[in-house]
Design an enzyme around this catalytic site. Sequence first.
Site, PDB file in Angstrom:
ATOM      1  N   THR A 120      28.224  46.269  34.803  1.00 26.51           N
ATOM      2  CA  THR A 120      27.804  45.144  35.652  1.00 26.51           C
ATOM      3  C   THR A 120      27.861  45.593  37.111  1.00 26.51           C
ATOM      4  O   THR A 120      28.756  46.343  37.516  1.00 26.51           O
ATOM      5  CB  THR A 120      28.698  43.913  35.426  1.00 26.51           C
ATOM      6  OG1 THR A 120      30.060  44.264  35.676  1.00 26.51           O
ATOM      7  CG2 THR A 120      28.575  43.393  34.003  1.00 26.51           C
TER       8      THR A 120
ATOM      9  N   GLY B  20      40.925  31.863  32.645  1.00 27.58           N
ATOM     10  CA  GLY B  20      41.404  32.933  31.765  1.00 27.58           C
ATOM     11  C   GLY B  20      40.189  33.613  31.158  1.00 27.58           C
ATOM     12  O   GLY B  20      39.251  32.945  30.709  1.00 27.58           O
TER      13      GLY B  20
ATOM     14  N   ARG C 186      28.159  28.064  41.653  1.00 28.12           N
ATOM     15  CA  ARG C 186      29.025  26.887  41.509  1.00 28.12           C
ATOM     16  C   ARG C 186      30.492  27.314  41.598  1.00 28.12           C
ATOM     17  O   ARG C 186      30.808  28.482  41.379  1.00 28.12           O
ATOM     18  CB  ARG C 186      28.763  26.226  40.153  1.00 28.12           C
ATOM     19  CG  ARG C 186      27.301  25.854  39.977  1.00 28.12           C
ATOM     20  CD  ARG C 186      27.101  24.899  38.843  1.00 28.12           C
ATOM     21  NE  ARG C 186      27.028  25.534  37.564  1.00 28.12           N
ATOM     22  CZ  ARG C 186      25.997  25.389  36.720  1.00 28.12           C
ATOM     23  NH1 ARG C 186      24.962  24.638  37.040  1.00 28.12           N
ATOM     24  NH2 ARG C 186      26.007  25.973  35.548  1.00 28.12           N
TER      25      ARG C 186
ATOM     26  N   GLY D 282      27.437  43.340  39.935  1.00 31.81           N
ATOM     27  CA  GLY D 282      27.498  42.191  40.851  1.00 31.81           C
ATOM     28  C   GLY D 282      26.100  41.686  41.171  1.00 31.81           C
ATOM     29  O   GLY D 282      25.276  41.494  40.273  1.00 31.81           O
TER      30      GLY D 282
ATOM     31  N   GLY E 228      31.709  37.489  35.743  1.00 33.03           N
ATOM     32  CA  GLY E 228      31.745  38.565  34.746  1.00 33.03           C
ATOM     33  C   GLY E 228      31.985  37.999  33.354  1.00 33.03           C
ATOM     34  O   GLY E 228      31.419  38.475  32.364  1.00 33.03           O
ATOM     35  N   ASP E 229      32.830  36.979  33.271  1.00 27.31           N
ATOM     36  CA  ASP E 229      33.120  36.363  31.971  1.00 27.31           C
ATOM     37  C   ASP E 229      31.891  35.623  31.438  1.00 27.31           C
ATOM     38  O   ASP E 229      31.597  35.658  30.237  1.00 27.31           O
ATOM     39  CB  ASP E 229      34.286  35.371  32.102  1.00 27.31           C
ATOM     40  CG  ASP E 229      35.558  36.063  32.577  1.00 27.31           C
ATOM     41  OD1 ASP E 229      35.734  37.253  32.264  1.00 27.31           O
ATOM     42  OD2 ASP E 229      36.355  35.409  33.272  1.00 27.31           O
TER      43      ASP E 229
HETATM   44  O1  RIB Z   1      37.759  36.348  35.364  1.00 24.69           O
HETATM   45  C1  RIB Z   1      38.244  35.204  36.015  1.00 24.69           C
HETATM   46  C2  RIB Z   1      39.544  34.785  35.404  1.00 24.69           C
HETATM   47  O2  RIB Z   1      40.522  35.783  35.657  1.00 24.69           O
HETATM   48  C3  RIB Z   1      40.132  33.518  35.956  1.00 24.69           C
HETATM   49  O3  RIB Z   1      39.693  32.375  35.294  1.00 24.69           O
HETATM   50  C4  RIB Z   1      41.635  33.768  35.879  1.00 24.69           C
HETATM   51  O4  RIB Z   1      42.303  32.888  35.037  1.00 24.69           O
HETATM   52  C5  RIB Z   1      41.789  35.215  35.447  1.00 24.69           C
HETATM   53  O5  RIB Z   1      42.054  35.331  34.105  1.00 24.69           O
END
Ligand code: RIB
Length: 291
Positions: free
Chosen positions: A207, A39, A273, A209, A239-240
């Site tokens: 971003t 998420g 990973r 990539g 990205g997160d």
């Molecule tokens: O950005 C990746 C995330 O997008 C995943 O972890 C998935 O749960 C979605 O929210």
Amino acid sequence: MSRVCVVGSANVDQVYSLERIPSPGETVLASGFATARGGKGQNQAVAAARAGAVVSFIGAVGTDSFGEMTSAGLIEDGIDISRLRRVASPTGTAIIAVDAAGENTIIVDSGANATVHVEDADRAAIAQSDVLLLQLEIPLPTVLEAAIAARTAGTTAILNAAPMAPLSREVLASVDVLVVNEHEAAQLSSESGVGDLTELVPTVVVTLGGAGAELHERGAGVVHVPAPSVSVVDSTGAGDTFCGAFAAAVGEGSEPRDALRFAVAAASLSVQREGAVPSIPTRAEIDDALA
Ligand code: RIB
């Protein structure tokens, strides 16, 4: 110490490893399967915490076992979950297919994430933070309310406009930093009728990539930070990781271009990973990569 508040989604990811993503109507056999925390909100909160920030997470999970798994994992990462609500809806889930090149397709069921809202105590948590970090897997009115709370309190608001959704000028104008990929940048600028998104948001990070990221600051030139060449295993959550690490660095008072270098290094580690949360690097790993 950087204090980051994340208002966002938490999912449990069901990840299938495949040679290639199936076409419509096609059935393919996976070469591997894993369940892991994910998420965009949770991933970014974990990335900020592992990058050294003190993090509080405002979100919602169900009263199911995935909700337990999420809460326990966030606590393990040292994240304050006193504003994580347990609600009657199921915890958000995602089905993720990752191909041999590490590219993915993702289907999300929002579940409890659709109930995330901002209460007075949440506004207080936002006000006590250096940085508020937002994404678009929760209701848009919640994103706007949180951003306004940050603006009122003088907390820097960073919005990662993912997954892509049409955004009003009001939302864009209420944040200090926008993080988007190239497609999101093009779509948002055409929808909002501006040639350059910095007309609405003072700092825009794009971003790219494997090519790194760009910093666009209102009234200044563009700074490009390249990414190291690495072999990509799984790009899920890269990205997160970038956003969480960037927020942690901004909260520490780093200059935007230094925060960008830090975030690019973190994201480059994560793609090497598998999984979202499991792939997120620690501060020591990021510092090593930069050294
Ligand atoms: O950005 C990746 C995330 O997008 C995943 O972890 C998935 O749960 C979605 O929210």
